[in-house]
Enzyme design. Structure first.
Site, PDB file in Angstrom:
ATOM      1  N   HIS A 109       0.810  -1.223   0.000  1.00 38.78           N
ATOM      2  CA  HIS A 109       0.000   0.000   0.000  1.00 38.78           C
ATOM      3  C   HIS A 109       0.841   1.270   0.000  1.00 38.78           C
ATOM      4  O   HIS A 109       0.351   2.340   0.358  1.00 38.78           O
ATOM      5  CB  HIS A 109      -0.981  -0.030   1.181  1.00 38.78           C
ATOM      6  CG  HIS A 109      -2.031  -1.099   1.033  1.00 38.78           C
ATOM      7  ND1 HIS A 109      -2.796  -1.579   2.074  1.00 38.78           N
ATOM      8  CD2 HIS A 109      -2.444  -1.793  -0.068  1.00 38.78           C
ATOM      9  CE1 HIS A 109      -3.625  -2.522   1.616  1.00 38.78           C
ATOM     10  NE2 HIS A 109      -3.425  -2.671   0.332  1.00 38.78           N
ATOM     11  N   CYS A 120       5.245  15.038 -13.439  1.00 34.69           N
ATOM     12  CA  CYS A 120       6.504  14.831 -14.184  1.00 34.69           C
ATOM     13  C   CYS A 120       7.194  13.511 -13.847  1.00 34.69           C
ATOM     14  O   CYS A 120       8.223  13.189 -14.429  1.00 34.69           O
ATOM     15  CB  CYS A 120       7.461  16.000 -13.947  1.00 34.69           C
ATOM     16  SG  CYS A 120       8.257  15.965 -12.330  1.00 34.69           S
ATOM     17  N   THR A 177      -3.695  -8.396  10.909  1.00 36.23           N
ATOM     18  CA  THR A 177      -4.532  -7.871   9.822  1.00 36.23           C
ATOM     19  C   THR A 177      -5.947  -8.421   9.946  1.00 36.23           C
ATOM     20  O   THR A 177      -6.141  -9.590  10.255  1.00 36.23           O
ATOM     21  CB  THR A 177      -3.921  -8.165   8.429  1.00 36.23           C
ATOM     22  OG1 THR A 177      -4.823  -7.710   7.420  1.00 36.23           O
ATOM     23  CG2 THR A 177      -3.625  -9.641   8.229  1.00 36.23           C
ATOM     24  N   ASN A 202      -3.150 -12.836  15.911  1.00 33.49           N
ATOM     25  CA  ASN A 202      -4.120 -11.754  16.094  1.00 33.49           C
ATOM     26  C   ASN A 202      -4.855 -11.997  17.411  1.00 33.49           C
ATOM     27  O   ASN A 202      -5.362 -13.099  17.625  1.00 33.49           O
ATOM     28  CB  ASN A 202      -5.122 -11.736  14.918  1.00 33.49           C
ATOM     29  CG  ASN A 202      -5.868 -10.415  14.822  1.00 33.49           C
ATOM     30  OD1 ASN A 202      -6.388  -9.909  15.815  1.00 33.49           O
ATOM     31  ND2 ASN A 202      -5.929  -9.857  13.627  1.00 33.49           N
TER      32      ASN A 202
HETATM   33  P1  NAD Z   1      -6.934  -3.243  10.498  1.00 37.39           P
HETATM   34  O1  NAD Z   1      -6.873  -1.987  11.308  1.00 37.39           O
HETATM   35  O2  NAD Z   1      -8.127  -3.493   9.662  1.00 37.39           O
HETATM   36  O3  NAD Z   1      -6.785  -4.507  11.478  1.00 37.39           O
HETATM   37  C1  NAD Z   1      -5.839  -4.545  12.494  1.00 37.39           C
HETATM   38  C2  NAD Z   1      -5.856  -5.935  13.112  1.00 37.39           C
HETATM   39  O4  NAD Z   1      -4.778  -6.011  14.054  1.00 37.39           O
HETATM   40  C3  NAD Z   1      -7.140  -6.283  13.876  1.00 37.39           C
HETATM   41  O5  NAD Z   1      -7.613  -7.525  13.416  1.00 37.39           O
HETATM   42  C4  NAD Z   1      -6.669  -6.364  15.343  1.00 37.39           C
HETATM   43  O6  NAD Z   1      -7.369  -7.374  16.064  1.00 37.39           O
HETATM   44  C5  NAD Z   1      -5.207  -6.726  15.200  1.00 37.39           C
HETATM   45  N1  NAD Z   1      -4.325  -6.310  16.307  1.00 37.39           N
HETATM   46  C6  NAD Z   1      -4.504  -5.280  17.178  1.00 37.39           C
HETATM   47  N2  NAD Z   1      -3.469  -5.197  18.037  1.00 37.39           N
HETATM   48  C7  NAD Z   1      -2.597  -6.204  17.710  1.00 37.39           C
HETATM   49  C8  NAD Z   1      -1.339  -6.638  18.217  1.00 37.39           C
HETATM   50  N3  NAD Z   1      -0.746  -6.019  19.237  1.00 37.39           N
HETATM   51  N4  NAD Z   1      -0.732  -7.707  17.629  1.00 37.39           N
HETATM   52  C9  NAD Z   1      -1.313  -8.356  16.579  1.00 37.39           C
HETATM   53  N5  NAD Z   1      -2.519  -7.983  16.065  1.00 37.39           N
HETATM   54  C10 NAD Z   1      -3.151  -6.914  16.610  1.00 37.39           C
HETATM   55  O7  NAD Z   1      -5.617  -3.246   9.611  1.00 37.39           O
HETATM   56  P2  NAD Z   1      -5.225  -3.955   8.253  1.00 37.39           P
HETATM   57  O8  NAD Z   1      -5.786  -5.329   8.206  1.00 37.39           O
HETATM   58  O9  NAD Z   1      -3.794  -3.708   8.087  1.00 37.39           O
HETATM   59  O10 NAD Z   1      -5.988  -3.196   7.092  1.00 37.39           O
HETATM   60  C11 NAD Z   1      -6.212  -1.880   7.082  1.00 37.39           C
HETATM   61  C12 NAD Z   1      -5.539  -0.996   6.054  1.00 37.39           C
HETATM   62  O11 NAD Z   1      -5.054   0.086   6.828  1.00 37.39           O
HETATM   63  C13 NAD Z   1      -4.370  -1.480   5.322  1.00 37.39           C
HETATM   64  O12 NAD Z   1      -4.663  -1.219   4.002  1.00 37.39           O
HETATM   65  C14 NAD Z   1      -3.172  -0.605   5.739  1.00 37.39           C
HETATM   66  O13 NAD Z   1      -2.543  -0.060   4.596  1.00 37.39           O
HETATM   67  C15 NAD Z   1      -3.751   0.506   6.477  1.00 37.39           C
HETATM   68  N6  NAD Z   1      -3.108   0.942   7.761  1.00 37.39           N
HETATM   69  C16 NAD Z   1      -1.767   1.000   7.938  1.00 37.39           C
HETATM   70  C17 NAD Z   1      -1.230   1.370   9.172  1.00 37.39           C
HETATM   71  C18 NAD Z   1       0.268   1.411   9.358  1.00 37.39           C
HETATM   72  O14 NAD Z   1       0.994   1.688   8.419  1.00 37.39           O
HETATM   73  N7  NAD Z   1       0.765   1.100  10.573  1.00 37.39           N
HETATM   74  C19 NAD Z   1      -2.064   1.689  10.237  1.00 37.39           C
HETATM   75  C20 NAD Z   1      -3.435   1.643  10.025  1.00 37.39           C
HETATM   76  C21 NAD Z   1      -3.934   1.238   8.788  1.00 37.39           C
HETATM   77 ZN    ZN Z   2       7.028  17.200 -10.785  1.00 36.15          ZN
END
Ligand code: NAD
Ligand code: ZN
Length: 230
Positions: A109, A120, A177, A202
Site C-alpha cells: 500500500h 513529471c 490484519t 491476532n
Molecule cells: P486493520 O486496522 O483493519 O486490522 C488490524 C488488526 O490487528 C485487527 O484484526 C486487530 O485485532 C489486530 N491487532 C490489534 N493489536 C494487535 C497486536 N498487538 N498484535 C497483533 N494484532 C493486533 O488493519 P489492516 O488489516 O492492516 O488493514 C487496514 C488498512 O489500513 C491497510 O490497508 C493498511 O494499509 C492501512 N493501515 C496501515 C497502518 C500502518 O501503516 N501502521 C495503520 C493503520 C492502517
Molecule cells: Zn514534478
C-alpha cells in the site's frame, strides 16, 4: 511451532503489527477512520480537489508515526534474516519493518515516507516531519503521498513479487490484519495452495482465521518471541 523448523518464511503484516509501537490501527478500538472521514483525506478525488487539506491529514499521520519506534516483533522479524530466507509483505505504510532492519519488504500500500509527482514522474524518499515543501522540486506541482488510497489500484509488480514469495515459502505468518482489505487479503491463499504451513497472529478472531493451521490469539511481539524460542 518454531522458526527453526522452516527455511523460507513470509510475514504478511497489517496495522496490528505496529499497534505495540503506538501506531493507531484503522479498524477496532481507537481506529483512525472513526476519527476521520477517509473520503475527505485518502482518495485521489480529495487530493485533486484540495491537496493542502489532504497534506494536512498526511502530515498529522507523519507526526504520529514518525514518533513511533519498531517494537520487539519488528526486531525479531529483522533478526531472522541471519538464519532464514525472509520476505515481509506488508499493508503498512509506516516503514517500521525497514527501520527495524528488514531488507526484503514489499509495501503493498505504499509508504508515508515516499512522495511522487504525477505530473513529471519525479520521486522523493525521506522522513521530513512534517513535510513543509509540498511542491515537486522539478516542476512545482504538488507532491502526492506515494500511498495506495481508496479507489487506487495496487502496483502490479509488487503483487507479482509477493505471489512469488508466497509460492516459494514453507511458512506463512499473518500478523495483525483484519483481512478485509482486498486484493491484499487474498494473497495468503497463494501460500496455502502451495502447501505452506499457515499461522495467524491476532488477539481477535478474523474473517480469515479458518484459513490457518495455527492461531496465536496474542500480540505480535508475544507470538514472535514464542516462535523464536528453542
Ligand atoms: P486493520 O486496522 O483493519 O486490522 C488490524 C488488526 O490487528 C485487527 O484484526 C486487530 O485485532 C489486530 N491487532 C490489534 N493489536 C494487535 C497486536 N498487538 N498484535 C497483533 N494484532 C493486533 O488493519 P489492516 O488489516 O492492516 O488493514 C487496514 C488498512 O489500513 C491497510 O490497508 C493498511 O494499509 C492501512 N493501515 C496501515 C497502518 C500502518 O501503516 N501502521 C495503520 C493503520 C492502517
Ligand atoms: Zn514534478
Amino acid at each position: 511451532m518454531r522458526f527453526k523448523d522452516f527455511e523460507r518464511i513470509v510475514f504478511f503484516t497489517g496495522a496490528g503489527m505496529s499497534a505495540e509501537s503506538g501506531v493507531p490501527t484503522y479498524r477496532g478500538a481507537g481506529g483512525i477512520w472513526r476519527e476521520y472521514d477517509y473520503r475527505a483525506y485518502a482518495c485521489q478525488d480529495a487530493f485533486n480537489h484540495d491537496p493542502e487539506h489532504v497534506w494536512e491529514f498526511h502530515n498529522y499521520r507523519r507526526g504520529i508515526v514518525g514518533a513511533c519506534a519498531p517494537n520487539r516483533g519488528h526486531e525479531i522479524i529483522a533478526e531472522l534474516e541471519a538464519t532464514h530466507h525472509v520476505t515481509v509483505v506488508t499493508q503498512n505504510i509506516d516503514g517500521l519493518h525497514q527501520l527495524a532492519g528488514s531488507t526484503n519488504v514489499i509495501e503493498l500500500h505504499g509508504s508515508l515516507w515516499r512522495l511522487r509527482c504525477d505530473h513529471c514522474g519525479n520521486r522523493h524518499r525521506g522522513r521530513e516531519n512534517p513535510l513543509e515543501e509540498l511542491h515537486c522540486t522539478a516542476c512545482h506541482s504538488y507532491w502526492r503521498p506515494d500511498i495506495v488510497w481508496f479507489g487506487d489500484t495496487l502496483n502490479f509488480e509488487n503483487i507479482q513479487d509477493a505471489q512469488h514469495a508466497l509460492q516459494e515459502c514453507d511458512l506463512m505468518i499473518s500478523i495483525g490484519t483484519s483481512g478485509v482489505v482486498y486484493p491484499a487479503a487474498a494473497l495468503p491463499m497463494v501460500a496455502k495452495r502451495s502447501g505452506a504451513r499457515m499461522v495467524e497472529v491476532n488477539p481477535e478472531l478474523t474473517d480469515m482465521s479458518v484459513l490457518y493451521d495455527v492461531n496465536f490469539r496474542t500480540t505480535a511481539s508475544e507470538a514472535l518471541t514464542e516462535m523464536s524460542g528453542a
